[in-house]
Each structure stands twice: as structure tokens, then as C-alpha cells.
Design an enzyme around this catalytic site. Structure first.
Site, PDB file in Angstrom:
ATOM      1  N   GLY A 115      85.096  74.026  71.665  1.00 13.44           N
ATOM      2  CA  GLY A 115      85.227  72.605  71.347  1.00 13.44           C
ATOM      3  C   GLY A 115      84.359  72.218  70.185  1.00 13.44           C
ATOM      4  O   GLY A 115      83.688  73.046  69.557  1.00 13.44           O
TER       5      GLY A 115
ATOM      6  N   GLY B 174      81.252  65.226  66.908  1.00 11.68           N
ATOM      7  CA  GLY B 174      80.508  64.683  65.782  1.00 11.68           C
ATOM      8  C   GLY B 174      79.221  65.422  65.492  1.00 11.68           C
ATOM      9  O   GLY B 174      78.764  65.472  64.353  1.00 11.68           O
TER      10      GLY B 174
ATOM     11  N   ASP C 230      78.787  55.950  74.637  1.00 15.83           N
ATOM     12  CA  ASP C 230      80.022  56.491  74.050  1.00 15.83           C
ATOM     13  C   ASP C 230      80.960  57.005  75.141  1.00 15.83           C
ATOM     14  O   ASP C 230      81.423  58.139  75.088  1.00 15.83           O
ATOM     15  CB  ASP C 230      79.698  57.595  73.049  1.00 15.83           C
ATOM     16  CG  ASP C 230      80.907  57.935  72.155  1.00 15.83           C
ATOM     17  OD1 ASP C 230      81.767  57.054  71.970  1.00 15.83           O
ATOM     18  OD2 ASP C 230      80.978  59.064  71.652  1.00 15.83           O
TER      19      ASP C 230
END
Length: 382
Positions: free
Chosen positions: A26, A29, A146
Site C-alpha cells: 500500500g 501521503g 483523517d
């Protein structure tokens, strides 16, 4: 000073003399995420590699390194069965790496790419489990900042198949940490921003409540509460004005989700209250022991197809029980006598046993009469 060549990172690379990289699983950011083997404890782990700071000025590079170390410190404060555990933060080639629990899983974002929407009963379980982890985080002074479908993982194989876990505290803030928020700088993902953060306010625990509500809304409705738009500025503008598209598929969860997404932060429930409202709306009061710590299940108690691989889907988990169904008790009570009536009618075909106690006598009498008629015919013929 002579710049030393940076090592080439790839499979078989050894991080901090302990973690052997296997494959990239994966990214985000902050950098790539690798599956690795912890040679000391002989277990698989996930390691987040910070994007290289080569080419950055020293101040920026230092800020990037400090950010990942900050993530490690914040996440290590939280230990919860519905949150990805952080094991270690190490330096390799001058860069920090975050060592985390490896959960073979599928994110809610990936699930939505496969099936478009999820049933409210399954979303309620995910929401309650993640809310329970966030309630613990908030109690420890941690604000996630987030929350979104991509940061909620559901184990798709192994002993924890079906269990939901919150990941990625990369931009979290913790109690006692220096303030790192600058006025006017928006942190988070536009589609899930609460109005106050979209207007530039510092995220709080109430902001997490809104973002979780927006994430669960998206899982049920198939689109974020502010709709789809390639223009992130337009999404932020709609978020700032709290222009939520009224939900149409959320059913029993509608009131709980809209409470979580109240435009005014002070009107939202706490995360613990949001968890309880979700559980009560979907399953009734006192049902937390059946949902928290258990795999996500369909209404009949099986692992959803989107949440499991191969043979696990559609099968009952050995650690689970059927879901509580408080809203179906009345209907079930009415169905039971009907089923008993059908079973006791004695009118069905196929060789089943009759429920009429006089049936054997009637059959015997019929056979006797038939025998007498046969004898009479034989006598006449003679």
C-alpha cells in the site's frame, strides 16, 4: 560534505537489522507500506516507509522525519482491539520507519469499489467498532483528524476475519504535543471534513465524530455527504456551509448519522455516545457485547462476501453469534404459530407422517373392506 548514495529499497531489504521487506502492500501521503518479516519475533508486520527526503531542504526534510516519529508516538498511546497496533519506530538510512500490526484486510473504500453500497446493518457494526476505538483514543487525548473509508480496515482472512480496525494516525494530534496546526491550513480529506474544519478551525474530538458519521453515510449511500466532485475546493466550500445531501438508504441509522453530522460541533454526541446511539438504533439497547470485538456479520450471522476471501464468505464465524434483531421480534412471534399450523395440518404430500391420531384405524378399515370385496368376487366367479 559528500552525499552518500541512498540504498535501493525493495524486497529482501533489511530495515534496522531486524525487519526483512517482502512486498509493497500500500501507500499514502506519507509513503509506501511494506509487508515485512520481524526476524526477532518471527511474525509478519507492516512497515510504513517515509517518502525519501532527497532533494528537500534540510528544514523540510526534518519536518517530514518529525512527522512520522510523531505518528509513532501518538499511535503507540492507543491499544485497542479495533485499532491497528503500532509496535516500533526505527531509523534506517537516516529515515524513520513505522512498524505496525499487519492485518490482512480490505478497506471500506475497497469494499465500496466492489459493491458500491453496504447494508445499514453491516455499516452499523463497523461504525460501532470504530467509534469504540475512537472513544478510547479521545480518552487518551488523541484526535485522529483523517477518518475516511480508506482508513477503516476489515480483516478478510485469518483468525480475525470480519473484524474492523481503524488505521493511520498519520496526522493525529495528542495531548501534550506541541501545537502543530497553523491557522487557515485545512487538515483531513475534503469529502469527510466537518464544517468548522473546512472553515479553518482546529480539529477536535467533535470533528472526529462528524468525519466518522460522514464515512458511515458514504458506505450506506454510495457517495459522500457533500457529493462527488473532482474540484476539491468546491467540496470544501460545500462542507464549510454544511450542505449535506439528505440520506435515502440509511433506514434506522438516519437519526444517529444526522446527529453525528450536526453542523454545530457542540450539538454532536461524544464518540462514546455516538457508538451507543448506533448500537441502539440498529440492534437495541445492551447489545454492545454481541457487536464489539466480533466480526462484521450479515443479518443471518455470516461473514459478508465483500469482507472475506475464498471459503470464509457466506460462512458462520466460529467466534460469532447471530445478530440481535430487536426490530423483528414482533414479526417473528407472529410467524411461529403459522409455522406450527403448517407442520400440524397433516395435508401435505410426500409420505410424511400424519398428525391425525385416527388415521391408522381408517387405513385398516379400508384394507379390510377391500379384502372382503376381493373374496366376494372370487366366490361369484366360481
Amino acid at each position: 560534505m559528500i552525499d552518500r548514495p541512498r540504498p535501493i529499497i525493495g524486497p529482501d531489504y533489511l530495515v534496522a537489522g531486524r525487519y526483512r521487506l517482502q512486498s509493497k502492500i500500500g501507500g499514502g501521503g506519507m509513503g509506501a507500506v511494506w509487508l515485512a518479516l520481524d526476524r526477532l519475533l518471527n511474525r509478519d508486520v507492516a512497515i510504513k516507509q517515509v517518502l525519501t527526503t532527497a532533494g528537500l531542504d534540510e528544514a523540510t526534510a526534518r519536518a517530514v522525519r518529525e512527522q512520522i516519529m510523531h505518528e509513532g508516538r501518538v499511535a503507540a498511546k492507543l491499544s485497542h482491539e479495533h485499532a491497528i497496533a503500532v509496535y516500533d519506530v526505527v531509523l534506517e538510512a537516516g529515515e524513520p520507519w513505522l512498524v505496525m500490526e499487519h492485518l490482512p484486510s480490505r478497506s471500506v473504500a475497497r469494499a465500496l469499489a466492489l459493491v458500491e453500497t453496504l447494508p445499514p446493518v453491516e455499516v452499523a457494526q463497523i461504525g460501532a467498532q470504530v467509534a469504540d476505538a475512537l472513544a478510547a483514543a479521545h480518552a487518551a487525548g488523541i484526535v485522529h483528524r483523517d477518518i475516511k473509508p480508506g482508513n477503516i480496515l476489515v480483516a478478510d482472512r485469518g483468525p480475525e476475519v470480519g473484524k474492523a480496525k481503524l488505521s493511520d494516525f498519520g496526522i493525529s494530534s495528542g495531548a501534550g504535543d506541541p501545537a502543530d496546526h497553523q491557522d487557515g491550513i485545512i487538515t483531513g480529506t475534503p469529502s469527510y471534513l466537518p464544517p468548522e474544519v473546512a472553515r479553518g478551525a482546529v480539529p477536535t474530538t467533535a470533528s472526529d465524530v462528524f468525519s466518522l458519521g460522514a464515512t458511515l453515510y458514504t458506505a450506506i449511500e454510495g457517495q459522500p455527504p457533500f457529493g462527488f466532485d473532482d474540484d476539491s475546493d468546491a467540496v470544501v466550500a460545500r462542507a464549510a456551509m454544511a450542505q449535506i445531501i439528505p440520506p435515502t438508504r440509511s433506514g434506522v441509522l438516519t437519526a444517529a448519522l444526522l446527529h453525528m453530522m450536526e453542523p454545530a460541533p457542540q450539538r454532536r454526541p461524544s464518540m462514546a455516545e455516538a457508538r451507543d446511539e448506533i448500537l441502539t438504533a440498529a440492534f437495541g439497547p445492551g447489545t454492545a457485547p454481541y457487536i464489539l470485538g466480533a466480526p462484521v456479520r450479515t443479518e443471518d450471522g455470516t461473514i459478508p462476501a465483500w469482507a472475506a476471501r475464498n471459503s470464509a464468505s457466506g460462512q458462520r464465524s466460529p467466534h460469532s453469534t447471530p445478530l440481535p434483531r430487536p426490530h423483528r421480534q414482533h414479526a417473528g412471534a407472529q410467524a411461529a404459530p403459522q409455522q406450527q399450523q403448517r407442520l400440524g395440518s397433516g395435508t401435505g404430500s410426500g409420505g410424511g407422517f400424519s398428525s391425525n391420531p385416527g388415521a391408522p384405524l381408517a387405513i385398516a378399515a379400508g384394507l379390510l373392506i377391500g379384502l372382503v370385496l376381493v373374496i366376494a368376487i372370487i366366490i361369484v366367479a366360481l
